[in-house]
Design a protein around this motif. Structure first.
Motif, PDB file in Angstrom:
ATOM      1  N   THR A 169       0.871  -1.025  -0.077  1.00 16.61           N
ATOM      2  CA  THR A 169       0.046  -0.008  -0.129  1.00 16.61           C
ATOM      3  C   THR A 169       0.942   1.338   0.096  1.00 16.61           C
ATOM      4  N   ASP A 170       0.012   2.395  -0.344  1.00 19.86           N
ATOM      5  CA  ASP A 170       1.020   3.481  -0.348  1.00 19.86           C
ATOM      6  C   ASP A 170       0.516   4.537   0.809  1.00 19.86           C
ATOM      7  N   ASP A 171      -0.156   3.690   1.880  1.00 19.09           N
ATOM      8  CA  ASP A 171      -0.658   4.449   3.017  1.00 19.09           C
ATOM      9  C   ASP A 171       0.391   5.085   3.717  1.00 19.09           C
ATOM     10  N   ASP A 172       1.597   4.647   3.743  1.00 29.15           N
ATOM     11  CA  ASP A 172       2.532   5.386   4.702  1.00 29.15           C
ATOM     12  C   ASP A 172       2.999   6.707   4.039  1.00 29.15           C
ATOM     13  N   GLU A 173       2.158   7.720   4.425  1.00 27.75           N
ATOM     14  CA  GLU A 173       2.315   9.069   4.031  1.00 27.75           C
ATOM     15  C   GLU A 173       3.367   9.843   5.038  1.00 27.75           C
ATOM     16  N   GLU A 174       4.192  10.598   4.656  1.00 30.51           N
ATOM     17  CA  GLU A 174       4.965  11.532   5.248  1.00 30.51           C
ATOM     18  C   GLU A 174       4.168  12.741   6.142  1.00 30.51           C
ATOM     19  N   VAL A 175       4.510  12.453   7.515  1.00 28.57           N
ATOM     20  CA  VAL A 175       3.870  13.502   8.182  1.00 28.57           C
ATOM     21  C   VAL A 175       4.447  14.694   8.043  1.00 28.57           C
ATOM     22  N   ALA A 176       3.513  15.621   7.591  1.00 29.37           N
ATOM     23  CA  ALA A 176       4.219  17.080   7.342  1.00 29.37           C
ATOM     24  C   ALA A 176       4.494  17.834   8.644  1.00 29.37           C
ATOM     25  N   VAL A 177       5.481  18.423   8.606  1.00 32.39           N
ATOM     26  CA  VAL A 177       6.023  19.127   9.849  1.00 32.39           C
ATOM     27  C   VAL A 177       5.688  20.669   9.532  1.00 32.39           C
ATOM     28  N   ASP A 178       4.999  21.287  10.336  1.00 34.48           N
ATOM     29  CA  ASP A 178       4.602  22.639  10.164  1.00 34.48           C
ATOM     30  C   ASP A 178       5.680  23.500  10.811  1.00 34.48           C
ATOM     31  N   ALA A 179       6.640  23.998   9.842  1.00 34.43           N
ATOM     32  CA  ALA A 179       7.711  24.518  10.184  1.00 34.43           C
ATOM     33  C   ALA A 179       7.298  26.149  11.134  1.00 34.43           C
ATOM     34  N   GLU A 180       8.033  26.324  12.084  1.00 36.07           N
ATOM     35  CA  GLU A 180       7.780  27.624  12.901  1.00 36.07           C
ATOM     36  C   GLU A 180       8.029  29.067  11.880  1.00 36.07           C
ATOM     37  N   ALA A 181       7.082  29.890  11.910  1.00 42.16           N
ATOM     38  CA  ALA A 181       7.544  31.254  11.292  1.00 42.16           C
ATOM     39  C   ALA A 181       8.832  31.572  11.653  1.00 42.16           C
ATOM     40  N   ALA A 182       9.619  31.608  10.520  1.00 42.48           N
ATOM     41  CA  ALA A 182      10.910  32.251  10.601  1.00 42.48           C
ATOM     42  C   ALA A 182      11.048  33.437  11.368  1.00 42.48           C
ATOM     43  N   ASP A 183      12.068  33.641  12.391  1.00 41.10           N
ATOM     44  CA  ASP A 183      12.171  35.114  12.724  1.00 41.10           C
ATOM     45  C   ASP A 183      12.966  35.810  11.827  1.00 41.10           C
ATOM     46  N   GLU A 184      12.508  37.350  11.706  1.00 38.72           N
ATOM     47  CA  GLU A 184      13.077  37.880  10.528  1.00 38.72           C
ATOM     48  C   GLU A 184      14.656  37.964  10.690  1.00 38.72           C
ATOM     49  N   GLY A 185      15.090  38.378  11.949  1.00 41.05           N
ATOM     50  CA  GLY A 185      16.259  38.524  12.351  1.00 41.05           C
ATOM     51  C   GLY A 185      17.306  37.422  12.252  1.00 41.05           C
ATOM     52  N   GLN A 186      16.918  36.191  12.130  1.00 39.17           N
ATOM     53  CA  GLN A 186      17.569  34.889  12.145  1.00 39.17           C
ATOM     54  C   GLN A 186      18.366  34.712  10.767  1.00 39.17           C
ATOM     55  N   ASP A 187      19.497  34.057  11.186  1.00 39.35           N
ATOM     56  CA  ASP A 187      20.456  33.646  10.132  1.00 39.35           C
ATOM     57  C   ASP A 187      19.519  32.605   9.353  1.00 39.35           C
ATOM     58  N   PRO A 188      19.464  32.440   7.867  1.00 35.35           N
ATOM     59  CA  PRO A 188      19.062  31.289   7.156  1.00 35.35           C
ATOM     60  C   PRO A 188      19.567  29.873   7.314  1.00 35.35           C
ATOM     61  N   LEU A 189      20.847  30.106   7.535  1.00 31.83           N
ATOM     62  CA  LEU A 189      21.510  29.001   8.121  1.00 31.83           C
ATOM     63  C   LEU A 189      20.910  28.302   9.220  1.00 31.83           C
ATOM     64  N   GLN A 190      20.819  29.110  10.430  1.00 33.26           N
ATOM     65  CA  GLN A 190      20.095  28.741  11.646  1.00 33.26           C
ATOM     66  C   GLN A 190      18.888  28.505  11.366  1.00 33.26           C
ATOM     67  N   GLN A 191      17.944  28.952  10.413  1.00 34.66           N
ATOM     68  CA  GLN A 191      16.652  28.487  10.389  1.00 34.66           C
ATOM     69  C   GLN A 191      16.538  27.094   9.617  1.00 34.66           C
ATOM     70  N   LEU A 192      17.608  27.003   8.868  1.00 35.76           N
ATOM     71  CA  LEU A 192      17.924  25.592   8.215  1.00 35.76           C
ATOM     72  C   LEU A 192      18.045  24.566   9.067  1.00 35.76           C
ATOM     73  N   GLN A 193      19.026  24.753   9.935  1.00 40.50           N
ATOM     74  CA  GLN A 193      19.600  23.843  10.968  1.00 40.50           C
ATOM     75  C   GLN A 193      18.116  23.617  11.838  1.00 40.50           C
ATOM     76  N   ARG A 194      17.426  24.412  12.170  1.00 39.39           N
ATOM     77  CA  ARG A 194      16.324  24.120  13.114  1.00 39.39           C
ATOM     78  C   ARG A 194      15.372  23.427  12.782  1.00 39.39           C
ATOM     79  N   VAL A 195      15.023  23.559  11.184  1.00 42.70           N
ATOM     80  CA  VAL A 195      14.130  22.946  10.577  1.00 42.70           C
ATOM     81  C   VAL A 195      14.429  21.506  10.245  1.00 42.70           C
ATOM     82  N   GLU A 196      15.954  21.104   9.904  1.00 43.90           N
ATOM     83  CA  GLU A 196      16.622  19.815   9.988  1.00 43.90           C
ATOM     84  C   GLU A 196      16.527  19.048  11.200  1.00 43.90           C
ATOM     85  N   LEU A 197      16.630  19.624  12.512  1.00 43.75           N
ATOM     86  CA  LEU A 197      16.624  19.186  13.667  1.00 43.75           C
ATOM     87  C   LEU A 197      15.210  19.000  14.064  1.00 43.75           C
ATOM     88  N   SER A 198      14.158  19.704  13.500  1.00 46.52           N
ATOM     89  CA  SER A 198      12.768  19.339  13.798  1.00 46.52           C
ATOM     90  C   SER A 198      12.397  18.032  13.051  1.00 46.52           C
TER      91      SER A 198
END
Length: 173
Positions: free
Chosen positions: A83-112
């Motif tokens: 079956t193809d029932d094993d769907e990926e559970v989507a992660v709602d990434a938190e809204a990015a802080d405007e002052g946060q470095d894009p690399l830090q945002q990416l790392q936080r999403v990867e960690l999540s």
């Protein structure tokens, strides 16, 4: 009755997320949560409000275990079907802080994402124990009641889950 409706509407999204992580299928998770809500309403709706939360999670836990048992039986007897029932559970990434470095945002999403994948891979008892204790903020006693296990087992499952999740966090440091 309004108190029960308010309780169920308050707990619905979190319960769905717990079920979705446990069964990895949105439709099955919806069915499980709906069944748990109906059972709580009909069988325990007249109980005191203080008892609803542990009772609800006990029912939810039993429905999730029933689902896993049913799936194991299905896989055993219908092993040739895929079956193809094993769907990926989507992660709602938190809204990015405007002052946060894009690399830090990416790392936080990867960690999540890594943590979520690890939570999905936990054995069912560890996963449910972790979700009830961390996400729902239930006490050891309430979790034991909901899962129908001893308080010592709750502590053991929770500790093991935390240890596995800490290894993921360590990989991202």
């Amino acid at each position: 009755m309004q108190a029960l409706e308010l309780f169920l509407s308050d707990i619905e999204k979190r319960a769905f997320r717990i079920a979705q992580l446990a069964v990895r299928n949105e439709a099955d998770a919806l069915d499980i949560v709906q069944d748990a809500m109906i059972k709580l309403s009909f069988r325990y709706g007249s109980n005191p409000e203080a008892e609803w939360k542990p009772l609800f999670y006990k029912i939810l836990e039993n429905r999730i275990l029933d689902h896993h048992r049913k799936e194991n039986t299905r896989r055993k007897w219908f092993f040739w079907k895929t079956t193809d029932d094993d769907e990926e559970v989507a992660v709602d990434a938190e809204a990015a802080d405007e002052g946060q470095d894009p690399l830090q945002q990416l790392q936080r999403v990867e960690l999540s994402d890594g943590l979520l994948r690890e939570v999905e891979q936990l054995p069912v008892k560890q996963q449910q124990c972790f979700l009830l204790r961390c996400w729902e903020g239930m006490s050891v006693k309430e979790t034991a009641l909901a899962m129908q296990i001893t308080e010592g087992s709750v502590k053991t499952h929770y500790f093991r889950a935390i240890q596995k999740l800490l290894t993921v966090i360590g990989e991202y440091d």
